[in-house]
Design an enzyme around this catalytic site. Structure first.
Site, PDB file in Angstrom:
ATOM      1  N   GLY A  79       0.774  -1.232   0.000  1.00  8.89           N
ATOM      2  CA  GLY A  79       0.000   0.000   0.000  1.00  8.89           C
ATOM      3  C   GLY A  79       0.804   1.279   0.000  1.00  8.89           C
ATOM      4  O   GLY A  79       0.252   2.357  -0.253  1.00  8.89           O
ATOM      5  N   ASP A  80       2.111   1.188   0.272  1.00 11.76           N
ATOM      6  CA  ASP A  80       2.953   2.389   0.303  1.00 11.76           C
ATOM      7  C   ASP A  80       4.392   2.009  -0.053  1.00 11.76           C
ATOM      8  O   ASP A  80       5.339   2.370   0.642  1.00 11.76           O
ATOM      9  CB  ASP A  80       2.894   3.028   1.693  1.00 11.76           C
ATOM     10  N   SER A  81       4.532   1.298  -1.171  1.00 10.28           N
ATOM     11  CA  SER A  81       5.800   0.637  -1.517  1.00 10.28           C
ATOM     12  C   SER A  81       6.751   1.557  -2.270  1.00 10.28           C
ATOM     13  O   SER A  81       7.278   1.195  -3.320  1.00 10.28           O
ATOM     14  CB  SER A  81       5.513  -0.619  -2.335  1.00 10.28           C
TER      15      SER A  81
ATOM     16  N   ASN B 102      10.569   2.986   1.746  1.00 10.42           N
ATOM     17  CA  ASN B 102       9.966   1.959   2.598  1.00 10.42           C
ATOM     18  C   ASN B 102      10.502   0.566   2.306  1.00 10.42           C
ATOM     19  O   ASN B 102       9.983  -0.420   2.827  1.00 10.42           O
ATOM     20  CB  ASN B 102       8.438   1.964   2.452  1.00 10.42           C
TER      21      ASN B 102
END
Length: 259
Positions: free
Chosen positions: A146-148, A152
């Protein structure tokens, strides 16, 4: 350290292991903590201890390389960074014997794009239609990171790359890969030449249908822009809208028809 949804503190355990304490403040961050436990160190930082409220004690990355810096260097270094993230996503998206935690549908996020498209028109209208078409025909549905983005995915040791900070969504895996192309933290994200190169690198490494990946890129960039507009961060939103425009332009160059 403070992010939008969590507080973080580097710590040492009693036996001298370098670790990170994460205290989530938002519900999506708490579900993300449950995902970290479910992944059990396979593609994500290993969780050492956890509480029911989503607080985590997890491994701390000690490698020295930054994928964001590699990507900003361009060329082969950017290619390598994209392939590394694809490899991590392969592990995160792989089937597991245990059921994942309860996750929310990706489609919920895209209501923000439709709202901003109605207010602003322009490129957001096309992106909202692209997103709706993708969501109506979702393929390869998996628990998403979801926030790659590049910051991250961290190096925990020599060539040991793993993810941190997932959210709480389930949806088509191409959504996660699209962020490699449209990371809003990258100054070069709207560069159509860079996008065209990384589009091919990611599609090949991740075994994704190229045009569908490019559509997810336009949709993802528009979602980031919509959130920035909600926060009245118009400078960041313009950067993200330029990225969405670059993806739509490449689609048209490839002979695709926009909805």
């Amino acid at each position: 350290m403070h992010t939008h949804g969590s507080d973080l503190l580097p710590v040492l355990t009693a036996d001298g292991v370098r670790a990170m304490l994460k205290l989530p403040r938002w519900p999506e961050e708490r579900t993300g903590s449950a995902l970290m436990r479910w992944w059990n160190g396979d593609g994500a930082a290993r969780v050492l201890e956890a509480d029911d409220d989503g607080s985590l004690l997890m491994e701390r990355a000690v490698g020295g390389r930054s994928l964001l810096q590699q990507a900003e260097n361009g060329g082969e270094e950017d290619d390598q960074a994209s392939r590394i993230i694809c490899g991590v996503l392969d592990r995160l998206h792989a089937p597991r014997s245990a059921s994942p935690p309860a996750l929310k549908p990706l489609a919920e996020w895209f209501s923000a794009v439709r709202v901003q498209a109605a207010r602003r028109g322009g490129v957001l209208v096309h992106c909202a239609r692209v997103a709706d078409a993708l969501l109506a025909d979702a393929q390869d549905v998996v628990p998403l990171h979801g926030d790659s983005h590049h910051s991250n995915v961290l190096e925990f040791g020599a060539d040991d790359w793993r993810a941190i900070d997932p959210k709480d969504r389930i949806g088509e895996r191409g959504f996660d890969h699209a962020q490699i192309l449209c990371n809003p933290d990258m100054s070069s994200a709207p560069d159509k030449t860079r996008m065209a190169r990384q589009w091919r690198v990611v599609a090949e490494r991740a075994r994704l249908e190229p045009m569908r990946l490019l559509r997810w890129t336009a949709a993802h960039a528009a979602l980031s822009a919509a959130w920035s507009l909600e926060d009245d961060d118009h400078e960041t939103a313009e950067h993200e809208l330029e990225t969405a425009e670059a993806a739509l332009s490449l689609l048209l160059q490839a002979g695709e028809t926009l909805p």
